[in-house]
Design an enzyme around this catalytic site. Structure first.
Site, PDB file in Angstrom:
ATOM      1  N   GLU A 194     -69.110   2.924  32.373  1.00  0.00           N
ATOM      2  CA  GLU A 194     -69.954   2.499  33.499  1.00  0.00           C
ATOM      3  C   GLU A 194     -69.151   2.247  34.772  1.00  0.00           C
ATOM      4  O   GLU A 194     -69.659   2.361  35.882  1.00  0.00           O
ATOM      5  CB  GLU A 194     -70.709   1.210  33.130  1.00  0.00           C
ATOM      6  CG  GLU A 194     -71.720   1.342  32.000  1.00  0.00           C
ATOM      7  CD  GLU A 194     -73.088   1.803  32.501  1.00  0.00           C
ATOM      8  OE1 GLU A 194     -73.219   2.123  33.692  1.00  0.00           O
ATOM      9  OE2 GLU A 194     -74.014   1.860  31.663  1.00  0.00           O
TER      10      GLU A 194
ATOM     11  N   LYS B 129     -66.415  -6.210  35.765  1.00  0.00           N
ATOM     12  CA  LYS B 129     -65.148  -6.179  35.012  1.00  0.00           C
ATOM     13  C   LYS B 129     -64.758  -4.759  34.609  1.00  0.00           C
ATOM     14  O   LYS B 129     -63.566  -4.474  34.395  1.00  0.00           O
ATOM     15  CB  LYS B 129     -65.189  -7.124  33.806  1.00  0.00           C
ATOM     16  CG  LYS B 129     -66.244  -6.825  32.745  1.00  0.00           C
ATOM     17  CD  LYS B 129     -65.815  -5.795  31.725  1.00  0.00           C
ATOM     18  CE  LYS B 129     -66.989  -5.301  30.907  1.00  0.00           C
ATOM     19  NZ  LYS B 129     -66.665  -4.149  30.050  1.00  0.00           N
TER      20      LYS B 129
ATOM     21  N   VAL C 177     -70.184   6.442  27.394  1.00  0.00           N
ATOM     22  CA  VAL C 177     -70.400   5.932  28.751  1.00  0.00           C
ATOM     23  C   VAL C 177     -69.219   5.058  29.218  1.00  0.00           C
ATOM     24  O   VAL C 177     -68.706   4.231  28.477  1.00  0.00           O
ATOM     25  CB  VAL C 177     -71.738   5.154  28.826  1.00  0.00           C
ATOM     26  CG1 VAL C 177     -71.719   3.911  27.951  1.00  0.00           C
ATOM     27  CG2 VAL C 177     -72.057   4.771  30.248  1.00  0.00           C
TER      28      VAL C 177
ATOM     29  N   SER D  36     -61.539  -0.159  25.116  1.00  0.00           N
ATOM     30  CA  SER D  36     -62.431  -0.054  26.283  1.00  0.00           C
ATOM     31  C   SER D  36     -62.425   1.379  26.814  1.00  0.00           C
ATOM     32  O   SER D  36     -61.361   1.938  27.110  1.00  0.00           O
ATOM     33  CB  SER D  36     -61.972  -1.017  27.381  1.00  0.00           C
ATOM     34  OG  SER D  36     -62.491  -0.597  28.633  1.00  0.00           O
ATOM     35  N   ARG D  37     -63.631   1.924  26.954  1.00  0.00           N
ATOM     36  CA  ARG D  37     -63.734   3.295  27.488  1.00  0.00           C
ATOM     37  C   ARG D  37     -63.293   3.335  28.948  1.00  0.00           C
ATOM     38  O   ARG D  37     -62.680   4.283  29.399  1.00  0.00           O
ATOM     39  CB  ARG D  37     -65.177   3.822  27.366  1.00  0.00           C
ATOM     40  CG  ARG D  37     -65.614   4.209  25.972  1.00  0.00           C
ATOM     41  CD  ARG D  37     -66.363   3.208  25.195  1.00  0.00           C
ATOM     42  NE  ARG D  37     -67.277   2.330  25.846  1.00  0.00           N
ATOM     43  CZ  ARG D  37     -68.579   2.276  25.610  1.00  0.00           C
ATOM     44  NH1 ARG D  37     -69.122   3.107  24.764  1.00  0.00           N
ATOM     45  NH2 ARG D  37     -69.339   1.375  26.196  1.00  0.00           N
TER      46      ARG D  37
ATOM     47  N   ASP E 121     -64.710 -11.382  29.276  1.00  0.00           N
ATOM     48  CA  ASP E 121     -64.857  -9.925  29.156  1.00  0.00           C
ATOM     49  C   ASP E 121     -63.792  -9.191  29.974  1.00  0.00           C
ATOM     50  O   ASP E 121     -63.357  -8.093  29.614  1.00  0.00           O
ATOM     51  CB  ASP E 121     -66.266  -9.521  29.626  1.00  0.00           C
ATOM     52  CG  ASP E 121     -66.771  -8.271  28.951  1.00  0.00           C
ATOM     53  OD1 ASP E 121     -66.037  -7.708  28.107  1.00  0.00           O
ATOM     54  OD2 ASP E 121     -67.900  -7.839  29.251  1.00  0.00           O
TER      55      ASP E 121
HETATM   56  N1  LIG Z   1     -69.760  -0.154  23.256  1.00  0.00           N
HETATM   57  C1  LIG Z   1     -69.442  -1.424  23.518  1.00  0.00           C
HETATM   58  O1  LIG Z   1     -68.487  -1.975  22.944  1.00  0.00           O
HETATM   59  C2  LIG Z   1     -70.264  -2.204  24.487  1.00  0.00           C
HETATM   60  C3  LIG Z   1     -71.169  -1.586  25.345  1.00  0.00           C
HETATM   61  N2  LIG Z   1     -71.925  -2.327  26.184  1.00  0.00           N
HETATM   62  C4  LIG Z   1     -72.859  -1.724  27.120  1.00  0.00           C
HETATM   63  O2  LIG Z   1     -73.932  -1.159  26.403  1.00  0.00           O
HETATM   64  C5  LIG Z   1     -74.480  -0.057  27.131  1.00  0.00           C
HETATM   65  C6  LIG Z   1     -74.689   1.076  26.152  1.00  0.00           C
HETATM   66  O3  LIG Z   1     -73.410   1.415  25.737  1.00  0.00           O
HETATM   67  P1  LIG Z   1     -72.987   2.049  24.373  1.00  0.00           P
HETATM   68  O4  LIG Z   1     -73.931   1.796  23.274  1.00  0.00           O
HETATM   69  O5  LIG Z   1     -71.602   1.634  24.165  1.00  0.00           O
HETATM   70  O6  LIG Z   1     -73.045   3.580  24.830  1.00  0.00           O
HETATM   71  P2  LIG Z   1     -72.636   4.880  24.068  1.00  0.00           P
HETATM   72  O7  LIG Z   1     -71.963   5.773  25.021  1.00  0.00           O
HETATM   73  O8  LIG Z   1     -71.958   4.524  22.792  1.00  0.00           O
HETATM   74  O9  LIG Z   1     -74.068   5.517  23.701  1.00  0.00           O
HETATM   75  C7  LIG Z   1     -75.019   5.780  24.674  1.00  0.00           C
HETATM   76  C8  LIG Z   1     -76.362   5.905  23.969  1.00  0.00           C
HETATM   77  O10 LIG Z   1     -77.369   5.993  24.979  1.00  0.00           O
HETATM   78  C9  LIG Z   1     -78.158   7.123  24.678  1.00  0.00           C
HETATM   79  N3  LIG Z   1     -78.736   7.685  25.876  1.00  0.00           N
HETATM   80  C10 LIG Z   1     -78.118   8.201  26.955  1.00  0.00           C
HETATM   81  N4  LIG Z   1     -79.016   8.638  27.844  1.00  0.00           N
HETATM   82  C11 LIG Z   1     -80.236   8.410  27.298  1.00  0.00           C
HETATM   83  C12 LIG Z   1     -81.567   8.672  27.717  1.00  0.00           C
HETATM   84  N5  LIG Z   1     -81.831   9.242  28.893  1.00  0.00           N
HETATM   85  N6  LIG Z   1     -82.569   8.313  26.901  1.00  0.00           N
HETATM   86  C13 LIG Z   1     -82.316   7.739  25.726  1.00  0.00           C
HETATM   87  N7  LIG Z   1     -81.094   7.474  25.262  1.00  0.00           N
HETATM   88  C14 LIG Z   1     -80.063   7.810  26.049  1.00  0.00           C
HETATM   89  C15 LIG Z   1     -77.218   8.107  24.011  1.00  0.00           C
HETATM   90  O11 LIG Z   1     -77.971   9.048  23.308  1.00  0.00           O
HETATM   91  P3  LIG Z   1     -77.404  10.526  22.957  1.00  0.00           P
HETATM   92  O12 LIG Z   1     -76.452  10.333  21.827  1.00  0.00           O
HETATM   93  O13 LIG Z   1     -78.622  11.286  22.582  1.00  0.00           O
HETATM   94  O14 LIG Z   1     -76.719  11.048  24.199  1.00  0.00           O
HETATM   95  C16 LIG Z   1     -76.460   7.134  23.105  1.00  0.00           C
HETATM   96  O15 LIG Z   1     -77.202   6.836  21.975  1.00  0.00           O
HETATM   97  C17 LIG Z   1     -73.465   0.266  28.255  1.00  0.00           C
HETATM   98  O16 LIG Z   1     -73.971  -0.112  29.486  1.00  0.00           O
HETATM   99  C18 LIG Z   1     -72.249  -0.577  27.916  1.00  0.00           C
HETATM  100  O17 LIG Z   1     -71.618  -1.072  29.073  1.00  0.00           O
HETATM  101  C19 LIG Z   1     -71.853  -3.681  26.161  1.00  0.00           C
HETATM  102  C20 LIG Z   1     -70.973  -4.326  25.335  1.00  0.00           C
HETATM  103  C21 LIG Z   1     -70.074  -3.628  24.483  1.00  0.00           C
HETATM  104  O1  LIG Z   2     -68.007  -4.146  27.667  1.00  0.00           O
HETATM  105  C1  LIG Z   2     -67.314  -3.879  26.715  1.00  0.00           C
HETATM  106  C2  LIG Z   2     -66.739  -4.906  25.841  1.00  0.00           C
HETATM  107  O2  LIG Z   2     -67.181  -6.181  26.179  1.00  0.00           O
HETATM  108  C3  LIG Z   2     -67.003  -2.469  26.415  1.00  0.00           C
HETATM  109  O3  LIG Z   2     -66.218  -1.972  27.429  1.00  0.00           O
HETATM  110  P1  LIG Z   2     -66.188  -0.416  27.722  1.00  0.00           P
HETATM  111  O4  LIG Z   2     -67.554  -0.025  28.182  1.00  0.00           O
HETATM  112  O5  LIG Z   2     -65.111  -0.248  28.746  1.00  0.00           O
HETATM  113  O6  LIG Z   2     -65.835   0.251  26.423  1.00  0.00           O
END
Ligand SMILES: NC(=O)C1=CN([C@@H]2O[C@H](COP(=O)(O)OP(=O)(O)OC[C@H]3O[C@@H](n4cnc5c(N)ncnc54)[C@H](OP(=O)(O)O)[C@@H]3O)[C@@H](O)[C@H]2O)C=CC1
Ligand SMILES: O=C(CO)COP(=O)(O)O
Length: 344
Positions: free
Chosen positions: A287, A197, A285, A260-261, A250
């Site tokens: 993705e 998605k 991130v 959404s990023r 989603d």
């Molecule tokens: N945000 C959202 O609304 C949602 C996100 N997700 C999924 O969750 C996953 C994580 O996303 P999200 O939390 O949003 O990401 P963010 O971009 O908000 O944060 C990424 C985190 O991962 C850490 N990180 C990156 N590389 C490493 C590494 N090599 N070792 C340890 N830590 C690392 C970063 O640390 P540092 O700060 O030190 O770089 C940071 O804490 C993604 O795959 C996303 O698709 C799923 C549902 C919703």
């Molecule tokens: O997966 C997400 C909400 O369900 C977050 O989407 P983004 O990674 O595009 O911000």
């Protein structure tokens, strides 16, 4: 731990200091569990501990007093019943490999990451299984903006695992007044849906930047779902999973909100910004950018018709002008609306 319901407090770690890791860690702590959040950066960990706020990824949200934040991986996971892995797909394997020797047998490992490994086409649950032994594996995915979860908007997600008891435990530790957790046994489908998605969020963000309206968004979301289901079927996943929260749920969310990023990356590119600059500007991130490349290659290999994937790939990676790509899309063959039927 053999219980199916978390009737008593459990020890739970969340790996990742980003927005989603913080959001779920806060829910779990709020449910009274011994909750540890691991982030790799000692300075960020110290700041979150001191301010009781993750100013880097989720500003304005008070962190629950039961949430312990550490940069020490061993301290985070020792004795844990459950470990959520909320690390971008690019670094997921590296972190799981580091944590594997620290885990007790039977620990529940739950991926929340919606991506595909860049050089292998492995999904995150594959990596969890490959890098550990004797663990119980699940995947959490659904329409879940971290920001809206912590703001208390009514939200639902899916825990997918073949391990029914694991699903029940995760439902119990995450359920709150505003957060519901449905279960699925289709790990592959749920995980694939979450990764796919993101591609279409980039597409719809771009359409928005080009001034397109509701008709266009609806066209894109609906045809995106058709593509996702076609791809799922070719990969051996259950297409029906895609009409659930982790699929169409989603898809609707991320294709219609600038929270959404991925959507924002598409928007910026649609406004003329180079891709690398757009990704850097988001600073978190997205993705979908990597997923577009992987799915285009896999769809070509399998002969799956995915015109939207081909179109966004052409714009992002083949330097084809957006108007030309749109013209091609709109002049393609007009086929059946719904290609699936319950009848044999
Ligand atoms: N945000 C959202 O609304 C949602 C996100 N997700 C999924 O969750 C996953 C994580 O996303 P999200 O939390 O949003 O990401 P963010 O971009 O908000 O944060 C990424 C985190 O991962 C850490 N990180 C990156 N590389 C490493 C590494 N090599 N070792 C340890 N830590 C690392 C970063 O640390 P540092 O700060 O030190 O770089 C940071 O804490 C993604 O795959 C996303 O698709 C799923 C549902 C919703
Ligand atoms: O997966 C997400 C909400 O369900 C977050 O989407 P983004 O990674 O595009 O911000």
């Amino acid at each position: 731990m053999t219980q199916t319901e978390a009737s008593s407090p459990l020890s739970i770690a969340v790996l990742g200091g980003g927005s989603f890791g913080t959001a779920i860690a806060n829910i779990i702590a709020g449910n009274g569990h011994d909750t540890r959040q691991w982030m790799r950066d000692p300075e960020k960990a110290a700041s979150c501990r001191k301010l009781r706020e993750n100013t880097f990824y989720l500003p304005g949200v008070v962190l629950h007093p039961l949430l312990n934040i550490t940069y020490d991986l061993e301290e985070a996971v020792t004795g844990c019943d459950i470990v959520f892995v909320s690390i971008p797909s690019k670094s997921f394997r590296q972190v799981v490999r580091a944590v594997a020797p620290l885990l007790s047998p039977g620990t529940m490992l739950i991926s929340t990451t919606k991506g595909i490994e860049h050089d292998s086409f492995h999904l995150m649950s594959d990596i969890l299984r490959e890098e550990t032994q004797g663990m119980r594996v699940g995947v959490l995915s659904g329409p879940n903006f971290a920001k809206e979860i912590v703001e208390g908007h009514y939200t639902a997600t899916v825990i997918a695992s073949e391990d029914e008891a694991l699903c029940k435990t995760i439902q119990s530790v995450l359920h709150s007044e505003t957060f519901r957790v449905y279960s699925s046994s289709d790990v592959f489908g749920v995980e694939l849906a979450g990764a796919l998605k993101n591609i279409y969020a980039i597409v719809t963000g771009m359409a928005k930047a080009l001034g397109r309206g509701g008709n266009t968004t609806s066209l894109l979301i609906t045809r995106a779902l058709a593509e996702m289901m076609r791809f799922a079927e070719a990969m051996g996943a259950d297409p029906m999973t895609f009409i659930g929260l982790a699929g169409v749920g989603d898809l609707i969310l991320t294709c219609s909100s600038d929270l959404s990023r991925n959507y924002r990356v598409g928007y910026l590119v649609g406004k003329g910004m180079p891709l690398e600059q757009a990704v850097a500007e988001i600073g978190q991130v997205a993705e979908g950018v990597n997923t577009v490349r992987l799915i285009k290659a896999k769809a070509d290999e399998l002969g799956v018709y995915m015109p939207l994937v081909s179109a966004i790939h052409a714009i992002l990676f083949e330097e084809r002008p957006i108007p030309e790509v749109i013209r091609d899309l709109m002049s393609g063959a007009q086929t059946f609306d719904v290609a699936y039927s319950a009848k044999p």
